[in-house]
Design a protein around this motif. Structure first.
Motif, PDB file in Angstrom:
ATOM      1  N   GLY A   5       0.806  -1.202   0.000  1.00  0.00           N
ATOM      2  CA  GLY A   5       0.000   0.000   0.000  1.00  0.00           C
ATOM      3  C   GLY A   5       0.846   1.260   0.000  1.00  0.00           C
ATOM      4  O   GLY A   5       0.562   2.213  -0.737  1.00  0.00           O
ATOM      5  N   TRP A   6       1.892   1.275   0.830  1.00  0.00           N
ATOM      6  CA  TRP A   6       2.786   2.437   0.870  1.00  0.00           C
ATOM      7  C   TRP A   6       3.489   2.653  -0.465  1.00  0.00           C
ATOM      8  O   TRP A   6       3.654   3.791  -0.924  1.00  0.00           O
ATOM      9  CB  TRP A   6       3.815   2.279   1.982  1.00  0.00           C
ATOM     10  N   LEU A   7       3.922   1.560  -1.091  1.00  0.00           N
ATOM     11  CA  LEU A   7       4.599   1.675  -2.388  1.00  0.00           C
ATOM     12  C   LEU A   7       3.660   2.223  -3.459  1.00  0.00           C
ATOM     13  O   LEU A   7       4.037   3.080  -4.261  1.00  0.00           O
ATOM     14  CB  LEU A   7       5.156   0.313  -2.814  1.00  0.00           C
ATOM     15  N   LEU A   8       2.418   1.731  -3.466  1.00  0.00           N
ATOM     16  CA  LEU A   8       1.438   2.234  -4.419  1.00  0.00           C
ATOM     17  C   LEU A   8       1.124   3.705  -4.157  1.00  0.00           C
ATOM     18  O   LEU A   8       1.014   4.509  -5.087  1.00  0.00           O
ATOM     19  CB  LEU A   8       0.154   1.408  -4.348  1.00  0.00           C
ATOM     20  N   LEU A   9       1.012   4.051  -2.885  1.00  0.00           N
ATOM     21  CA  LEU A   9       0.731   5.432  -2.516  1.00  0.00           C
ATOM     22  C   LEU A   9       1.837   6.364  -2.996  1.00  0.00           C
ATOM     23  O   LEU A   9       1.575   7.411  -3.601  1.00  0.00           O
ATOM     24  CB  LEU A   9       0.596   5.529  -0.996  1.00  0.00           C
ATOM     25  N   GLY A  13       1.435   9.149  -6.024  1.00  0.00           N
ATOM     26  CA  GLY A  13       1.683  10.534  -5.632  1.00  0.00           C
ATOM     27  C   GLY A  13       2.757  11.191  -6.476  1.00  0.00           C
ATOM     28  O   GLY A  13       2.624  12.344  -6.886  1.00  0.00           O
ATOM     29  N   VAL A  14       3.814  10.434  -6.760  1.00  0.00           N
ATOM     30  CA  VAL A  14       4.900  10.974  -7.582  1.00  0.00           C
ATOM     31  C   VAL A  14       4.471  11.092  -9.044  1.00  0.00           C
ATOM     32  O   VAL A  14       4.671  12.128  -9.690  1.00  0.00           O
ATOM     33  CB  VAL A  14       6.162  10.089  -7.464  1.00  0.00           C
ATOM     34  N   PHE A 226      -3.769   3.784  -9.390  1.00  0.00           N
ATOM     35  CA  PHE A 226      -4.664   4.448  -8.451  1.00  0.00           C
ATOM     36  C   PHE A 226      -5.823   3.545  -8.062  1.00  0.00           C
ATOM     37  O   PHE A 226      -6.195   3.441  -6.886  1.00  0.00           O
ATOM     38  CB  PHE A 226      -5.176   5.758  -9.055  1.00  0.00           C
ATOM     39  N   PHE A 227      -6.388   2.840  -9.043  1.00  0.00           N
ATOM     40  CA  PHE A 227      -7.491   1.946  -8.737  1.00  0.00           C
ATOM     41  C   PHE A 227      -7.018   0.759  -7.898  1.00  0.00           C
ATOM     42  O   PHE A 227      -7.736   0.274  -7.022  1.00  0.00           O
ATOM     43  CB  PHE A 227      -8.158   1.468 -10.029  1.00  0.00           C
ATOM     44  N   ARG A 228      -5.794   0.280  -8.151  1.00  0.00           N
ATOM     45  CA  ARG A 228      -5.249  -0.788  -7.312  1.00  0.00           C
ATOM     46  C   ARG A 228      -4.959  -0.280  -5.904  1.00  0.00           C
ATOM     47  O   ARG A 228      -5.093  -1.019  -4.924  1.00  0.00           O
ATOM     48  CB  ARG A 228      -3.974  -1.347  -7.954  1.00  0.00           C
ATOM     49  N   LEU A 229      -4.558   0.968  -5.804  1.00  0.00           N
ATOM     50  CA  LEU A 229      -4.335   1.573  -4.496  1.00  0.00           C
ATOM     51  C   LEU A 229      -5.635   1.599  -3.698  1.00  0.00           C
ATOM     52  O   LEU A 229      -5.646   1.307  -2.492  1.00  0.00           O
ATOM     53  CB  LEU A 229      -3.787   2.992  -4.663  1.00  0.00           C
TER      54      LEU A 229
END
Length: 325
Positions: A5-9, A13-14, A226-229
């Motif tokens: 989750g943190w990696l996707l976030l 974001g970047v 984003f949808f996977r996040l």
């Protein structure tokens, strides 16, 4: 939140902080219409396999008026306005002005008839955020083109309005088929303008790479991530990426394009982010327990446009919503 989750976030974001830089590079050599057409056409093409797997156009049956309205306010209008504005505005200033979306949403909610009590912190956030905008527009600030600034604020208004249409007419519609369709509609809208503009000189390598990255990475890949996040951490937590977007835009503008990083810009960044976070905060008396809130979706449940609407409006103490610029 899990490591995934943190990696996707971080990734989303970047990635959604980069388009301002890429648009600035592209509009230096090609028209804004070309930027929007290439980005949306490439994005739609790359998302097509995912859209077909999610039901294709069948899932949009009976929703076409809402689809067209959502596309107009989320992509067709904002993306040409941002590309036009970046012909004169810096990429960092554009990114900061777009971050005012939650502030516009507070005012818009009152206009469209939302009569739920608004917590005092949200009104304070509105004023703080507007103070950041005023700082950007003040004497000696970076935003010295009133029409360009107006275009960015109109784009932000579109971003604030689109979720209202989504909430009222597109709930439970799978997000990826909807996104691919909206991108395809936008490409078709701008194709006649591209043709009418006549043949343009082939841009240099940096502009070509910027256009490809806009369509492939900042559009197709970003929406998928984003949808996977949302599936991984829930709709409300996914809005935390909005804290990263303006910071990435300002940093890249300074490092790559040598845009000025002044105390004025730093102060405006802080005020707009704090104001947007406060403006998007919902108190306990405003929350709607019937909405999904911060509960993560299950691993087998696809993200729907209602998830995106929840992310865009934010809940309780979550951050302001991200947007694909």
């Amino acid at each position: 939140m899990s490591k995934r989750g943190w990696l996707l976030l971080l990734a989303v974001g970047v990635i959604w902080g980069v388009p301002y830089l890429l648009i600035k590079i592209a509009v230096g050599q090609v028209s804004p219409v070309t930027v929007v057409f290439v980005r949306t056409a490439l994005g739609a093409l790359l998302l097509l396999p995912f859209a077909l797997r999610g039901g294709g156009l069948r899932v949009l049956r009976g929703h076409w008026p809402a689809v067209l309205g959502f596309a107009a306010l989320e992509i067709v209008g904002p993306w040409i306005l941002l590309s036009n504005a970046e012909q004169t505005l810096t990429s960092s200033t554009t990114g900061l002005l777009v971050a005012t979306v939650p502030i516009a949403a507070v005012v818009l909610g009152r206009i469209v008839g939302d009569r739920r009590p608004v917590a005092a912190v949200r009104w304070v956030g509105l004023l703080v955020g507007l103070g950041g905008v005023a700082l950007l527009l003040g004497p000696g600030a970076a935003a010295d083109d009133p029409w360009a600034v107006t275009q960015v604020l109109l784009a932000a208004l579109g971003y604030a309005t689109a979720p209202i249409i989504a909430d009222r007419g597109l709930r439970d519609v799978p997000a990826i088929p909807l996104t691919a369709t909206c991108l395809g509609i936008t490409a078709l809208v701008y194709l006649p303008f591209l043709v009418a503009g006549g043949r343009q000189p082939w841009p240099e390598t940096d502009a070509v790479l910027a256009l490809v990255a806009l369509g492939a990475v900042c559009t197709a890949l970003a929406f998928v991530l984003f949808f996977r996040l949302i599936v991984e951490v829930g709709a409300a937590r996914s809005t935390l990426v909005a804290y990263l977007n303006p910071v990435v835009a300002v940093t890249l503008g300074a490092l790559v394009l040598d845009e000025p990083l002044t105390w004025t810009i730093a102060g405006a960044t802080a005020l707009i982010l704090l104001g947007s976070a406060a403006a998007s905060r919902r108190g306990g008396d405003e929350s709607d327990p019937s909405r999904p809130g911060a509960e993560p979706a299950t691993a087998t449940e696809p993200a729907t446009i209602d998830d995106i609407t929840v992310a865009r409006t934010a809940t309780d103490d979550e951050a302001p919503v991200p947007h694909a610029p």
